[in-house]
Design a protein around this motif. Structure first.
Motif, PDB file in Angstrom:
ATOM      1  N   GLY A  81     -15.427 -93.805 -50.517  1.00  0.00           N
ATOM      2  CA  GLY A  81     -14.765 -93.531 -49.483  1.00  0.00           C
ATOM      3  C   GLY A  81     -14.079 -92.113 -48.600  1.00  0.00           C
ATOM      4  N   ASN A  82     -14.989 -91.157 -49.508  1.00  0.00           N
ATOM      5  CA  ASN A  82     -13.846 -89.648 -49.546  1.00  0.00           C
ATOM      6  C   ASN A  82     -15.864 -88.797 -48.962  1.00  0.00           C
ATOM      7  N   LEU A  83     -15.502 -87.696 -47.839  1.00  0.00           N
ATOM      8  CA  LEU A  83     -16.632 -87.133 -47.383  1.00  0.00           C
ATOM      9  C   LEU A  83     -17.023 -86.772 -48.701  1.00  0.00           C
ATOM     10  N   GLU A  84     -18.705 -86.685 -48.077  1.00  0.00           N
ATOM     11  CA  GLU A  84     -19.542 -86.089 -49.297  1.00  0.00           C
ATOM     12  C   GLU A  84     -20.452 -85.122 -48.732  1.00  0.00           C
ATOM     13  N   HIS A  85     -20.873 -83.421 -48.549  1.00  0.00           N
ATOM     14  CA  HIS A  85     -21.483 -83.153 -48.839  1.00  0.00           C
ATOM     15  C   HIS A  85     -22.916 -83.410 -49.156  1.00  0.00           C
ATOM     16  N   ILE A  86     -23.781 -84.071 -48.091  1.00  0.00           N
ATOM     17  CA  ILE A  86     -25.290 -84.429 -48.097  1.00  0.00           C
ATOM     18  C   ILE A  86     -26.105 -83.881 -49.485  1.00  0.00           C
ATOM     19  N   GLU A  87     -26.149 -82.163 -48.913  1.00  0.00           N
ATOM     20  CA  GLU A  87     -27.223 -81.619 -49.900  1.00  0.00           C
ATOM     21  C   GLU A  87     -26.443 -81.585 -50.865  1.00  0.00           C
ATOM     22  N   THR A  88     -25.432 -81.366 -51.419  1.00  0.00           N
ATOM     23  CA  THR A  88     -23.965 -80.372 -52.845  1.00  0.00           C
ATOM     24  C   THR A  88     -23.629 -81.839 -52.925  1.00  0.00           C
ATOM     25  N   GLY A  89     -23.298 -82.457 -53.246  1.00  0.00           N
ATOM     26  CA  GLY A  89     -22.655 -83.586 -53.784  1.00  0.00           C
ATOM     27  C   GLY A  89     -21.586 -83.670 -53.148  1.00  0.00           C
ATOM     28  N   SER A  90     -20.577 -82.579 -53.164  1.00  0.00           N
ATOM     29  CA  SER A  90     -19.566 -81.812 -53.017  1.00  0.00           C
ATOM     30  C   SER A  90     -18.217 -82.406 -52.517  1.00  0.00           C
ATOM     31  N   THR A  91     -17.447 -82.820 -52.953  1.00  0.00           N
ATOM     32  CA  THR A  91     -16.493 -83.456 -51.967  1.00  0.00           C
ATOM     33  C   THR A  91     -15.219 -83.202 -51.476  1.00  0.00           C
ATOM     34  N   ASP A  92     -15.467 -81.700 -52.099  1.00  0.00           N
ATOM     35  CA  ASP A  92     -13.922 -79.947 -51.370  1.00  0.00           C
ATOM     36  C   ASP A  92     -14.594 -79.860 -50.134  1.00  0.00           C
ATOM     37  N   ILE A  93     -14.416 -80.609 -49.375  1.00  0.00           N
ATOM     38  CA  ILE A  93     -14.971 -80.388 -47.669  1.00  0.00           C
ATOM     39  C   ILE A  93     -14.040 -79.351 -47.281  1.00  0.00           C
ATOM     40  N   CYS A  94     -13.074 -78.696 -47.678  1.00  0.00           N
ATOM     41  CA  CYS A  94     -12.169 -77.543 -47.062  1.00  0.00           C
ATOM     42  C   CYS A  94     -13.072 -76.274 -47.261  1.00  0.00           C
ATOM     43  N   GLN A  95     -14.252 -76.433 -48.212  1.00  0.00           N
ATOM     44  CA  GLN A  95     -15.139 -75.007 -48.015  1.00  0.00           C
ATOM     45  C   GLN A  95     -15.611 -74.850 -47.065  1.00  0.00           C
ATOM     46  N   TYR A  96     -16.157 -76.316 -46.700  1.00  0.00           N
ATOM     47  CA  TYR A  96     -17.882 -75.933 -44.651  1.00  0.00           C
ATOM     48  C   TYR A  96     -16.260 -76.130 -43.832  1.00  0.00           C
ATOM     49  N   GLU A  97     -16.000 -76.328 -43.704  1.00  0.00           N
ATOM     50  CA  GLU A  97     -14.362 -76.100 -42.646  1.00  0.00           C
ATOM     51  C   GLU A  97     -15.180 -75.453 -41.592  1.00  0.00           C
ATOM     52  N   ILE A  98     -15.425 -75.248 -40.314  1.00  0.00           N
ATOM     53  CA  ILE A  98     -15.389 -74.115 -39.272  1.00  0.00           C
ATOM     54  C   ILE A  98     -13.719 -73.802 -38.825  1.00  0.00           C
ATOM     55  N   LYS A  99     -13.763 -72.872 -38.595  1.00  0.00           N
ATOM     56  CA  LYS A  99     -12.395 -71.974 -38.930  1.00  0.00           C
ATOM     57  C   LYS A  99     -12.665 -71.425 -37.277  1.00  0.00           C
ATOM     58  N   ASP A 100     -11.644 -71.776 -36.877  1.00  0.00           N
ATOM     59  CA  ASP A 100     -12.300 -70.902 -35.538  1.00  0.00           C
ATOM     60  C   ASP A 100     -13.569 -71.717 -34.495  1.00  0.00           C
ATOM     61  N   GLY A 101     -13.886 -70.554 -33.532  1.00  0.00           N
ATOM     62  CA  GLY A 101     -15.774 -70.799 -33.536  1.00  0.00           C
ATOM     63  C   GLY A 101     -16.384 -71.430 -32.647  1.00  0.00           C
ATOM     64  N   VAL A 102     -15.254 -72.636 -32.879  1.00  0.00           N
ATOM     65  CA  VAL A 102     -15.717 -74.762 -32.439  1.00  0.00           C
ATOM     66  C   VAL A 102     -13.928 -74.929 -31.056  1.00  0.00           C
ATOM     67  N   SER A 103     -14.852 -74.336 -29.863  1.00  0.00           N
ATOM     68  CA  SER A 103     -14.094 -74.745 -28.840  1.00  0.00           C
ATOM     69  C   SER A 103     -14.503 -76.474 -28.468  1.00  0.00           C
ATOM     70  N   GLU A 104     -13.466 -76.694 -28.253  1.00  0.00           N
ATOM     71  CA  GLU A 104     -13.666 -78.078 -27.533  1.00  0.00           C
ATOM     72  C   GLU A 104     -14.225 -78.177 -26.473  1.00  0.00           C
ATOM     73  N   LYS A 105     -14.575 -79.342 -26.005  1.00  0.00           N
ATOM     74  CA  LYS A 105     -15.046 -79.640 -24.684  1.00  0.00           C
ATOM     75  C   LYS A 105     -14.295 -79.922 -23.425  1.00  0.00           C
ATOM     76  N   GLN A 106     -13.745 -79.359 -22.710  1.00  0.00           N
ATOM     77  CA  GLN A 106     -12.604 -79.203 -21.975  1.00  0.00           C
ATOM     78  C   GLN A 106     -12.782 -80.433 -20.615  1.00  0.00           C
ATOM     79  N   PRO A 107     -12.421 -80.831 -20.331  1.00  0.00           N
ATOM     80  CA  PRO A 107     -12.006 -81.842 -19.579  1.00  0.00           C
ATOM     81  C   PRO A 107     -12.544 -81.394 -17.823  1.00  0.00           C
ATOM     82  N   GLU A 108     -13.308 -82.285 -17.249  1.00  0.00           N
ATOM     83  CA  GLU A 108     -13.389 -81.542 -15.478  1.00  0.00           C
ATOM     84  C   GLU A 108     -13.076 -81.903 -15.081  1.00  0.00           C
TER      85      GLU A 108
END
Ligand SMILES: [Zn+2]
Length: 108
Positions: A81-108
């Protein structure tokens, strides 16, 4: 209760806190976000209204834990029930986290 990746924004979500696993999609009003219907969505990407017009608790992030954005389509829910990286099988998702750079879509 398990973790999964939202198919709309890519963030990490818990099945107990989001609309897709808890309710049947037909109970919601998907007007304007029809393309999300049938997908695994997080609470923030969920519909803000039920089909009868009453408000849901969704459409905003639930705030029960920090919203973590992950590279889209690269994760799956494993047997535990944990999230797993498909290619590496790693459940240490913190290393894949996208920090900043992602802007949420603002409602118009
Ligand atoms: Zn989302």
């Amino acid at each position: 209760m398990s973790l999964y990746q939202c198919e709309v924004c890519g963030c990490l979500e818990n099945t107990a806190l989001a609309p897709s696993m808890v309710f049947t999609h037909k109970w919601f009003d998907w007007t304007g976000i029809e393309e999300r219907k049938g997908k695994k969505v997080c609470s923030a990407c969920g519909p803000s209204k039920y089909s009868d017009g009453s408000p849901t608790e969704y459409g905003v992030w639930h705030g029960r834990f920090d919203r973590k954005f992950l590279p889209m389509g690269m994760f799956k829910t494993n047997k535990e029930g944990n999230l797993e990286h498909i290619e590496t099988g790693s459940t240490d998702i913190c290393q894949y986290e996208i920090k900043d750079g992602v802007s949420e879509k603002q409602p118009e």
